[in-house]
Design a protein around this motif. Structure first.
Motif: not given
Length: 253
Positions: A145-153, A176-179, A236-243
């Motif tokens: 939505n306009w507040n959350m915008q896109y899912r990265f994963v 804030a969670l872009l890695r 936590k999931f986003m940082e694990n996923f990026a790694a």
């Protein structure tokens, strides 16, 4: 006659010089396809099939889509080659969409970096402004939505060690969670102008759920959508996923 001959020679030299000095003439680039494969340790695993993680937990991944953008190929000294501004949506359920193809400046590179997600500019786009086939279009259901915008994963799975199996959804997003993901090659490779290459990266499923940012318990940590109530789990999931990305091979095509 001599005047005509002299004029012709000067004309040819002048045209050659203009071509040589033409600032719009782009140097030839190398073409690289980055292919993604889902692994657990050193074994490739299939979508929609049960498999065990390194800690012996059994899961079945039913959906996995993620954005890839801002790809950079880096040399040993940290400098990087020019790449095109590719934005791709990798869809692991579709073999023809498990890779990203881009152009890079020729050179010798030892690693690559990319966002498994979107920068703030791309993240602010309106999905209805894009044609159906574009990665940012509404067709792929990656926009919240306009507040959350896109899912990265977008990852959906079933944890099979419970009866009934536990449905798990991990949908990290927000600026804030872009890695950044960094993938080191096994050695430095020369990419030559005009040639085509394929790099295969494995995605270690075990790292996604027990990685540098911690262990994820499927029974109590199964919904992550960047809401205030689950933001820390989503991080936590986003940082694990990026790694989770690792170099597997490079081939000339």
């Amino acid at each position: 006659m001599k005047k005509i001959l002299t004029f012709s020679i000067l004309l040819v030299v002048g045209i050659w010089s203009c071509k040589k000095d033409n600032p719009d003439q782009k140097p030839p680039l190398a073409e690289v396809t980055i292919e993604f494969k889902l692994f657990n340790g050193t074994s490739e695993v299939a979508m929609n099939a049960d498999f065990k993680l390194a800690d012996n937990r059994t899961i079945n991944v039913q959906e996995l889509k993620f954005y890839v953008s801002h790809v950079k190929f880096l040399q040993e000294n940290g400098s990087h080659g020019h790449t095109d501004s590719v934005i791709a949506l990798v869809r692991m359920l579709e073999p023809e969409h498990q890779s990203v193809t881009l152009q890079i400046q020729p050179g010798t590179y030892s690693r690559l970096e990319f966002f498994p997600g979107l920068d703030s500019i791309a993240n602010s786009k309106n999905p209805v402004d894009f044609p159906r086939e574009h990665p940012l279009s509404a067709f792929f259901n990656m926009h919240w939505n306009w507040n959350m915008q896109y899912r990265f994963v977008l990852m959906e799975l079933r944890a099979k060690d419970y009866n009934p199996a536990v449905p798990c959804s991990y949908h990290p997003g927000t600026n804030a969670l872009l890695r950044t993901s960094t993938v080191n090659f096994d050695r430095s490779y020369l990419f030559e102008a005009g040639k085509k290459y394929k790099i295969t990266l494995l995605m270690n499923a075990s790292t996604m759920f027990d990685g540098p940012s911690g262990y994820i318990d499927f029974l109590t940590e199964n919904q992550a959508h960047a809401e205030p109530t689950d933001f820390e789990l989503t991080k936590k999931f986003m940082e694990n996923f990026a790694a989770c990305f690792q170099f597997l091979s490079l081939q000339n095509q």
